[in-house]
Each structure stands twice: as structure tokens, then as C-alpha cells.
Design an enzyme around this catalytic site. Structure first.
Site, PDB file in Angstrom:
ATOM      1  N   LYS A  79      -5.144  -0.622 -13.283  1.00  0.00           N
ATOM      2  CA  LYS A  79      -4.521  -1.955 -13.205  1.00  0.00           C
ATOM      3  C   LYS A  79      -5.545  -3.031 -13.544  1.00  0.00           C
ATOM      4  CE  LYS A  79      -1.927  -4.834  -9.889  1.00  0.00           C
ATOM      5  NZ  LYS A  79      -1.451  -4.925  -8.491  1.00  0.00           N
ATOM      6  N   SER A 154       3.501  -5.664  -7.831  1.00  0.00           N
ATOM      7  CA  SER A 154       2.834  -6.242  -8.976  1.00  0.00           C
ATOM      8  C   SER A 154       2.190  -5.207  -9.905  1.00  0.00           C
ATOM      9  CB  SER A 154       1.736  -7.211  -8.499  1.00  0.00           C
ATOM     10  OG  SER A 154       0.750  -6.508  -7.749  1.00  0.00           O
ATOM     11  N   SER A 178       2.833  -3.517  -3.546  1.00  0.00           N
ATOM     12  CA  SER A 178       2.706  -3.474  -5.009  1.00  0.00           C
ATOM     13  C   SER A 178       2.412  -2.120  -5.616  1.00  0.00           C
ATOM     14  CB  SER A 178       1.616  -4.440  -5.459  1.00  0.00           C
ATOM     15  OG  SER A 178       2.135  -5.729  -5.469  1.00  0.00           O
TER      16      SER A 178
END
Ligand code: GLN
Length: 480
Positions: A79, A154, A178
Site C-alpha cells: 500500500k 482505504s 481499512s
């Protein structure tokens, strides 16, 4: 070789039997990911040079008849809030569009030391704030299961690449859900370990007391193997725990008979949806394995959302103060004074959600409101955590849905931030308590959208969580 369906164990076998080399696998993974990415926008950028260097190192190790490590040759995505030395790390923000970190996150160092091959960085909500990946400055991610839907957020990009098969495992970050929520929306496994289990060194801070790094994978075993690699004390993060890291994968396949699981009544009230039905089916699968269920109560659940959004915005307003145009970031060119330069840089650079949270956080921390909001929220957080410690006196694990609904349509909730916040209800409590929690695939709706089941255990009992998840997977829970 079909990168899209490979597991860590299959890669190990492929390398051992010389069916492919790590370099060949990496080249194919990069080609496939590059070709597939336009469908989802899940990768923001690839790190081909770094990946090929790591892969060649693995091949040389094998050539010397040495162990390439538990993640030898495994294509991994990270990420884009997790720092990678020499590889752009944007945090999904225009402010950091050209930021190239001078060091690696500890989790990244550990992945590569275990033979992992980092092939690229994944899209996410700006500074990990969001539940749909629509807050990225670089465009939303489309859910590979249904391209007109969000992948969750997210860590939407990390969930999407694993579901799409363009990485074997991925790292995400979880502050209030997330990892688990996008895992449930995309039909993959997502693990949020105990707070402090994995070093946060090199994870861009959103809400430091809630931030976690954790893995995504297509099966429970791959998540267990990856977590073991990244977990453990790190002197660079004083909040990382000294607790020993067990061999999580060794718990898979163990008998689960007699394990007591709590079903919190507050989570099932009013869940008369397809999600509720799938979770009920999942519970039936586990009952057949001899798991004992009982109703429990987590009475402070009703405070969780307000409490979380006060604490996380307070911490975010402080953490995001460093993006001032002097360090790290793009700088606004016009402005005559230092203060104008700050204002213009932050005004142009941050997206709407970050600005909303900075303002909220500044408000709840300000003199006169601190006691009424921030302090109260900390007290409520202690109540939420106490609910769980009480529950774990009676049960070994807790099972709940991950999200009240499956992946929603792109744009559907974009104009209603409050509704977006409310959708985090089932994941936020575990984050506030700092306990391990994960999402495992639990079937699909009639429309083919994945549903995730959440398993939560007591602090540092990831092994118990994996044991249940593994048993569920083996019993065919995914297709229940
Ligand atoms: N959806 C939650 C939020 O917007 C959780 C985000 C996260 O876990 N990083 O804050």
C-alpha cells in the site's frame, strides 16, 4: 505459470523443482499486473528494478542450495502509505505525488529479507482516510469482482490486486477497518494484527494509536505466513511488542472442537440482509465443526463510531501538520509570507476528506472542547476495550459481519461522508480495543458480491484467530 492463482506454497515448490526461476516469475508477474491494471487502477506504480534485483537474489540463494526464505520469490504489492526506499510513496495524495522516501518501512525490509519481491505500490484513500478508495488523488480503484463497484477502503488497491491476481499477497494498513472491509468487499483474506504486533516504522501516520500494518491474501495460510515474517519487536518503533511470534501456519488444520465463540447481539440486531444470511450460513459451517456458539453483549458498541471519529481526527490533525511545503511535499509557488506558503500548499495539496478531518481534529483538541470531546472519547474507548476483555473471559473468539452491506456502487456514498463513516461500525470496535481481527470470505450475495466474516480474538492471540479461519476455509466456508 498462472500468477493469478499461485499461492506461497506453490511458488516454493515451483522454485524448488526448477519449474520457474524467481526472475521468470517476477517478469511474468510484472507483465500480467501491467496488462491488467487499467481495469482497476489498483497499482499506482510498479517497482520493476527493485523487484528484479530481489528476484535475482532469491535465484542466487537457491543456486547456492540455501533457503531463499519463507516468502522466496513471492510477488508482493505494498500500500502506498508504506515507505519504500527509492520507490515513490504518495499516500494517495497530490501533496506527495513526487515523494521518494530515503528509507524502507521495517515491514518492507522484513518482506525482502524473507525473499519477498515487491512489485509495486497500491492505490488507497488519501492518507488512508476513507472506506471506498474514492478519496485517492489518483482516481478510484474499481472492484475486480464488479467493476462498477468500490473495492472498499482505504486499502482498496491492496485488496483489489490480490483479488485480481496481480499480486500473491499485499500489505495494507488498518486504522478503523481499512484492511478487513476491502478484504470483505473483494472476497479475499485480510488480517489486522494486535496493535503493536507489527512495527509501524515507515508507515505514514494517520492516527498513531490506531494504525496497524497487515496482510491480504487469497487464502488463510498465505496470510499466516506473511504475518509471521513482518511481526515482532522492532527497536525503531517503541510501541512494537516484545511478545514472541508463533508459527501461525502451524495452527492451521488443528482441531477446533469445543472452541467457544461469542456472537455479540449488538452486531446482529437489524442485520436482516443478504450479509446477515451469509454470516448465518458461515456460523452453521462452524457449528458442524464442533464450535460452540453463545450470545454475548458488547454494550458500548453504540459509542464506537463517534469515539473513533473524534480520536482519529484528533491524531490525524496533529500527524498531518508536518505536510507544510517545507519538508516532503510539493510546495505552492505563490504566496509572499511563510504562512501564506503553508496555507496555499495545504489548501492545494490536501483533498476534501483530509481537510474535513484536519478541521474536525483541530476542533476536538482545541481549548474548551478538549474535555468535552477528546477526553470523553478516550473514556469511551476504554469502555469499548473493556467490553472485549469481559467477553474474552467467556469465549475464545468473537464472530461478526465485517460490513453491514457488500461493495457499493462507485459514487453511491461519495456525497454523504456521515453515511460513509457509519458503514465502519463493525470494524471500528476491534481497532479501538487493539485486538487482532480478520476478514475471511464467507460466500457471496445472489448478485455475486463477496461477503466477509470477521473473526476477533484476544490481544496477541492471532494464532487462535488463524486456527478458526483455517478450519472455516477447509470446511468450505468460502462457498457456503
Ligand atoms: N474507514 C475508516 C476511516 O475512514 C478507516 C480507515 C482506516 O482504517 N485507515 O477512517
Amino acid at each position: 505459470m498462472n500468477v493469478a492463482s499461485l499461492t506461497i506454497t506453490q511458488i516454493r515448490q515451483g522454485l524448488e523443482t526448477k519449474r520457474f526461476s524467481a526472475e521468470e516469475l517476477t517478469t511474468e508477474a510484472l507483465r500480467f499486473a501491467g496488462a491488467e491494471n487499467p481495469k482497476t487502477n489498483a497499482y499506482l506504480h510498479f517497482s520493476a528494478n527493485r523487484a528484479l534485483t530481489a528476484a535475482r537474489r532469491v535465484d542466487h540463494t537457491i543456486m547456492r542450495s540455501e533457503d531463499p526464505g519463507p516468502l522466496g520469490g513471492v510477488p508482493i504489492a505494498v500500500k502506498d502509505v508504506i515507505l519504500t526506499k527509492g520507490v515513490r510513496t504518495t499516500c494517495g495524495s497530490k501533496l506527495l505525488e513526487h515523494f521518494v522516501p530515503p528509507y524502507d518501512a521495517t515491514a518492507v525490509i522484513r518482506l525482502e529479507a524473507a525473499g519477498g519481491v515487491i512489485i509495486g505500490k497500491t492505490n488507497c484513500d488519501e492518507f488512508a482516510m476513507g472506506s471506498s478508495n474514492e478519496n485517492s488523488a489518483f482516481g478510484p480503484v474499481r472492484n475486480p469482482v464488479a467493476f462498477d463497484r468500490v473495492p472498499g477502503g482505504s486499502s482498496g488497491g491492496s485488496a483489489a490486486v490480490v483479488a485480481q491476481g496481480t499480486a500473491v499477497v499485499a500489505l495494507g494498513s488498518d486504522t478503523g477497518g481499512s484492511i478487513r472491509q476491502p478484504a470483505s468487499f473483494c472476497g479475499v483474506v485480510g488480517v489486522t494484527p494486535t496493535y503493536g504486533r507489527v512495527s509501524r516504522y515507515g508507515l505514514t501516520a494517520f492516527a498513531s494509536s490506531l494504525d496497524h500494518i497487515g496482510p491480504f491474501s487469497r487464502n488463510v495460510s498465505d496470510a499466516a505466513l506473511t504475518l509471521r515474517v513482518i511481526a515482532g519487536r522492532d527497536p525503531a518503533d517503541s510501541t512494537s511488542a516484545f511478545a514472541p511470534v508463533p508459527d501461525y501456519a502451524a495452527t492451521l488444520g488443528q482441531d477446533v472442537r469445543g472452541i467457544k465463540v461469542g456472537l455479540p447481539k449488538e452486531y446482529f440486531q437489524g442485520l436482516a440482509s443478504e450479509t446477515g444470511a451469509r454470516i448465518a450460513d458461515g456460523i452453521e459451517v462452524l457449528k458442524k465443526l464442533g464450535i460452540e456458539f453463545r450470545e454475548i453483549s458488547l454494550p458500548s458498541t453504540e459509542y464506537a463510531i463517534s469515539c473513533y471519529y473524534i480520536i482519529c481526527t484528533a491524531e490525524a490533525s496533529s500527524n498531518l501538520a508536518r505536510y507544510d511545503g517545507v519538508r516532503y511535499t510539493e510546495r505552492a509557488l505563490d504566496g509572499n509570507t511563510l504562512s501564506e506558503m503553508y496555507q496555499n500548499t495545504r489548501g492545494e495539496g490536501f483533498g476534501a476528506e483530509c481537510k474535513r478531518r484536519i478541521m474536525l481534529g483541530t476542533y476536538v483538541l482545541s481549548a474548551g472542547y478538549y474535555d468535552a470531546y477528546y477526553l470523553k472519547a478516550q473514556q469511551a474507548r476504554a469502555l469499548v476495550a473493556r467490553d472485549f476483555s469481559e467477553a474474552f473471559k467467556q469465549v475464545d473468539a468473537i464472530i461478526t459481519p465485517v460490513s453491514p452491506f457488500p461493495a457499493f456502487k462507485l459514487g453511491e456514498k461519495l456525497n454523504d461522508p456521515l453515511e460513509m463513516y457509519l458503514s465502519d461500525i463493525y470494524t471500528i470496535t476491534g481497532s479501538l480495543a487493539g485486538i487482532p481481527c480478520m476478514s475471511v470470505p464467507c460466500g457471496k450475495t445472489a448478485g455475486g458480491l463477496p461477503v466477509g466474516m470477521q473473526i476477533l480474538t484476544n490481544h496477541f492471540d492471532e494464532a487462535g484467530m488463524f486456527r478458526l479461519a483455517g478450519a472455516f476455509e477447509q470446511a468450505g466456508g468460502f462457498t457456503a
